[in-house]
Enzyme design. Structure first.
Site: not given
Ligand code: TIU
Length: 218
Positions: A24, A72, A129, A132, A157-158, A162, A202
């Site tokens: 993303d 996304e 997609k 997430k 990210v993030t 995701c 772990q």
């Molecule tokens: N790609 C992804 O992480 N989508 C999000 O909405 N991330 C946020 O941190 N909001």
């Protein structure tokens, strides 16, 4: 077989059975005026991820890894966007609303595209997609299986949303997963650090982490 000096243990991989999954890296999350900003985040926190992700993609291309880019996004009619996702919280713009870079998180809009420095090249796999996680309601599993991929190296990210969701989905499907530290980022720096820690805790309950400098140059 190549080895990355990773945590909690060295990570071995065969380039032809390994994919880089870049999650993303879209303008909607990284540039002002998009979805990330509409949620109230300081998107400048993600700027350093772009050159690191570019370095990671260049490394993967040199080694001949399969390269997967996810984005996304939703259909223009929002038929793949659950109301629970669109109506949650009090964002300044909701998914599907018109923003500075087109309709927020709608496939085909300028803001939903990849940042120019990380644009896919011919032969890369692009996965749109709605969730997430990148395995939910996509062709990612089939794309990996048809290429006999068993190991996944992640950036994007993030970190805690995701990226972590997709790593957990992949881990449950039997993939060995590694996250490259500089090539991922969060609007919450402490969440990034905690996510890196929980992935490798772990004995590597979700997978491995490594820095860019640990990537081998064959
Ligand atoms: N790609 C992804 O992480 N989508 C999000 O909405 N991330 C946020 O941190 N909001």
């Amino acid at each position: 077989m190549l080895t990355i000096a990773a945590l909690p243990t060295p990570f071995e991989f065969e380039p032809r059975r390994t994919a880089l999954v870049m999650i993303d890296m879209q303008r909607d999350f990284i540039e002002p005026g998009g979805f990330g900003a509409a949620l109230g985040n300081d998107v400048s926190l993600l700027a350093p991820v772009v050159p690191a992700a570019a370095a990671l993609i260049a490394w993967a291309r040199r080694l001949g890894l399969t390269i997967v880019h996810t984005k996304e996004c939703h259909r223009p009619d929002l038929s793949d966007c659950p109301p629970a996702k669109r109506l949650r919280g009090q964002p300044s713009l909701r998914i599907g609303d018109a923003g500075a870079m087109g309709r927020i998180l709608i496939d085909g809009e300028p803001g939903t595209d990849f940042v120019p420095a990380l644009a896919p090249q011919a032969g890369d796999v692009v996965i749109a997609k709605p969730g997430k996680g990148a395995f939910y309601a996509t062709g990612l599993a089939e794309a990996l299986q048809s290429r006999q991929i068993t190991r996944l190296i992640f950036g994007g990210v993030t970190t805690e949303v995701c990226v972590q969701t997709t790593m957990r989905e992949a881990n449950d499907r039997g993939y060995e997963c590694l996250l490259v530290e500089e090539a991922t980022g969060s609007y919450f720096p402490e969440f990034k650090q905690q996510t890196l820690a929980m992935i490798r805790a772990q004995g590597g309950i979700v997978g491995w982490t490594a820095s860019l400098a640990a990537l081998p140059h064959d």
